[in-house]
Design a protein around this motif. Structure first.
Motif, PDB file in Angstrom:
ATOM      1  N   CYS A  88      49.989  67.758  46.452  1.00 17.63           N
ATOM      2  CA  CYS A  88      50.253  68.868  47.371  1.00 17.63           C
ATOM      3  C   CYS A  88      51.075  69.936  46.649  1.00 17.63           C
ATOM      4  CB  CYS A  88      51.010  68.370  48.598  1.00 17.63           C
ATOM      5  SG  CYS A  88      50.078  67.207  49.600  1.00 17.63           S
ATOM      6  N   ARG A 141      40.712  63.105  50.965  1.00 18.39           N
ATOM      7  CA  ARG A 141      41.675  62.648  51.974  1.00 18.39           C
ATOM      8  C   ARG A 141      43.066  63.196  51.675  1.00 18.39           C
ATOM      9  NH1 ARG A 141      39.604  56.392  53.033  1.00 18.39           N
ATOM     10  NH2 ARG A 141      37.712  57.045  54.130  1.00 18.39           N
ATOM     11  N   GLN A 142      43.440  63.214  50.410  1.00 20.35           N
ATOM     12  CA  GLN A 142      44.740  63.764  50.026  1.00 20.35           C
ATOM     13  C   GLN A 142      44.785  65.262  50.303  1.00 20.35           C
ATOM     14  OE1 GLN A 142      47.534  62.220  49.156  1.00 20.35           O
ATOM     15  NE2 GLN A 142      48.572  64.186  49.068  1.00 20.35           N
ATOM     16  N   CYS A 192      43.170  66.845  52.588  1.00 24.02           N
ATOM     17  CA  CYS A 192      43.313  66.952  54.043  1.00 24.02           C
ATOM     18  C   CYS A 192      44.787  66.846  54.433  1.00 24.02           C
ATOM     19  CB  CYS A 192      42.488  65.854  54.723  1.00 24.02           C
ATOM     20  SG  CYS A 192      42.707  65.716  56.510  1.00 24.02           S
ATOM     21  N   SER A 193      45.477  65.852  53.893  1.00 26.42           N
ATOM     22  CA  SER A 193      46.905  65.662  54.195  1.00 26.42           C
ATOM     23  C   SER A 193      47.734  66.845  53.717  1.00 26.42           C
ATOM     24  CB  SER A 193      47.418  64.380  53.542  1.00 26.42           C
ATOM     25  OG  SER A 193      46.799  63.256  54.087  1.00 26.42           O
ATOM     26  N   CYS A 194      47.414  67.350  52.527  1.00 22.40           N
ATOM     27  CA  CYS A 194      48.146  68.497  51.995  1.00 22.40           C
ATOM     28  C   CYS A 194      47.971  69.734  52.878  1.00 22.40           C
ATOM     29  CB  CYS A 194      47.677  68.811  50.571  1.00 22.40           C
ATOM     30  SG  CYS A 194      48.119  67.581  49.339  1.00 22.40           S
ATOM     31  N   GLN A 234      47.174  69.794  56.068  1.00 24.24           N
ATOM     32  CA  GLN A 234      47.893  69.574  57.323  1.00 24.24           C
ATOM     33  C   GLN A 234      49.387  69.834  57.141  1.00 24.24           C
ATOM     34  OE1 GLN A 234      46.761  65.638  58.640  1.00 24.24           O
ATOM     35  NE2 GLN A 234      44.873  66.393  59.559  1.00 24.24           N
ATOM     36  N   GLU A 235      49.922  69.375  56.036  1.00 22.00           N
ATOM     37  CA  GLU A 235      51.340  69.584  55.748  1.00 22.00           C
ATOM     38  C   GLU A 235      51.646  71.073  55.569  1.00 22.00           C
ATOM     39  OE1 GLU A 235      54.200  68.762  51.966  1.00 22.00           O
ATOM     40  OE2 GLU A 235      52.962  67.066  52.608  1.00 22.00           O
ATOM     41  N   PRO A 278      47.123  68.215  62.821  1.00 24.34           N
ATOM     42  CA  PRO A 278      47.785  66.952  62.492  1.00 24.34           C
ATOM     43  C   PRO A 278      47.268  65.769  63.305  1.00 24.34           C
ATOM     44  CG  PRO A 278      49.320  68.477  63.530  1.00 24.34           C
ATOM     45  CD  PRO A 278      48.039  69.213  63.311  1.00 24.34           C
ATOM     46  N   ASP A 282      42.653  62.495  61.793  1.00 27.96           N
ATOM     47  CA  ASP A 282      42.962  61.386  60.907  1.00 27.96           C
ATOM     48  C   ASP A 282      42.288  61.612  59.553  1.00 27.96           C
ATOM     49  OD1 ASP A 282      43.521  59.006  59.638  1.00 27.96           O
ATOM     50  OD2 ASP A 282      42.496  57.749  61.105  1.00 27.96           O
ATOM     51  N   CYS A 283      43.069  61.936  58.549  1.00 27.99           N
ATOM     52  CA  CYS A 283      42.536  62.216  57.207  1.00 27.99           C
ATOM     53  C   CYS A 283      41.883  60.983  56.587  1.00 27.99           C
ATOM     54  CB  CYS A 283      43.633  62.750  56.290  1.00 27.99           C
ATOM     55  SG  CYS A 283      44.189  64.405  56.736  1.00 27.99           S
ATOM     56  N   LYS A 284      42.177  59.809  57.086  1.00 32.74           N
ATOM     57  CA  LYS A 284      41.570  58.587  56.547  1.00 32.74           C
ATOM     58  C   LYS A 284      40.081  58.495  56.894  1.00 32.74           C
ATOM     59  CE  LYS A 284      45.864  56.076  56.629  1.00 32.74           C
ATOM     60  NZ  LYS A 284      46.694  55.178  57.406  1.00 32.74           N
TER      61      LYS A 284
END
Length: 128
Positions: A28, A73-74, A76-78, A80-81, A120, A123-125
């Protein structure tokens, strides 16, 4: 003959490592993410009705960094953050939740298939 056997063993080890470790982990705040945030900010803030060509190019480059399922997936999380942090929320739309639909529309507006949501609650998984 011993050199050939040694080289064969080294080759097998290298190939095995490549299969176990497909590449560097996506992090990220990488330059591609920062650039996309900077050039797309005008659009995601709501100050522009459509993303600019520069924004779409940056978004494509960002998406291209995520080649594997784990990297997508990572990413996606980045995303969202980043969309929830105040550093990208200055300007017309101070509420991070108001930016989510605009960020999510970038895929379609830039001619790419949708991979995930900046929401958020997503679900990025589940990203393939």
């Amino acid at each position: 003959m011993a050199k050939v056997a040694y080289l064969a063993v080294v080759l097998v080890v290298v190939v095995a490592r490549m299969l176990v470790e497909p590449g560097e982990a996506l992090t990220c705040g990488a330059p591609e993410e920062q650039r996309t945030g900077a050039v797309c900010n005008v659009y995601t803030r709501g100050d522009q009705p459509e993303p600019s060509g520069e924004c779409c190019n940056a978004y494509r480059a960002l998406r291209a960094t995520a080649k594997t399922r784990a990297e997508r997936r990572q990413l996606c999380s980045c995303v969202q953050e980043a969309t929830s942090q105040s550093r990208y929320n200055r300007g017309a739309t101070a509420n991070p939740a108001a930016r989510i639909p605009r960020f999510d529309s970038l895929s379609e507006k830039c001619g790419l298939p949708s991979l995930f949501s900046a929401d958020p609650e997503f679900d990025c998984k589940t990203v393939n």
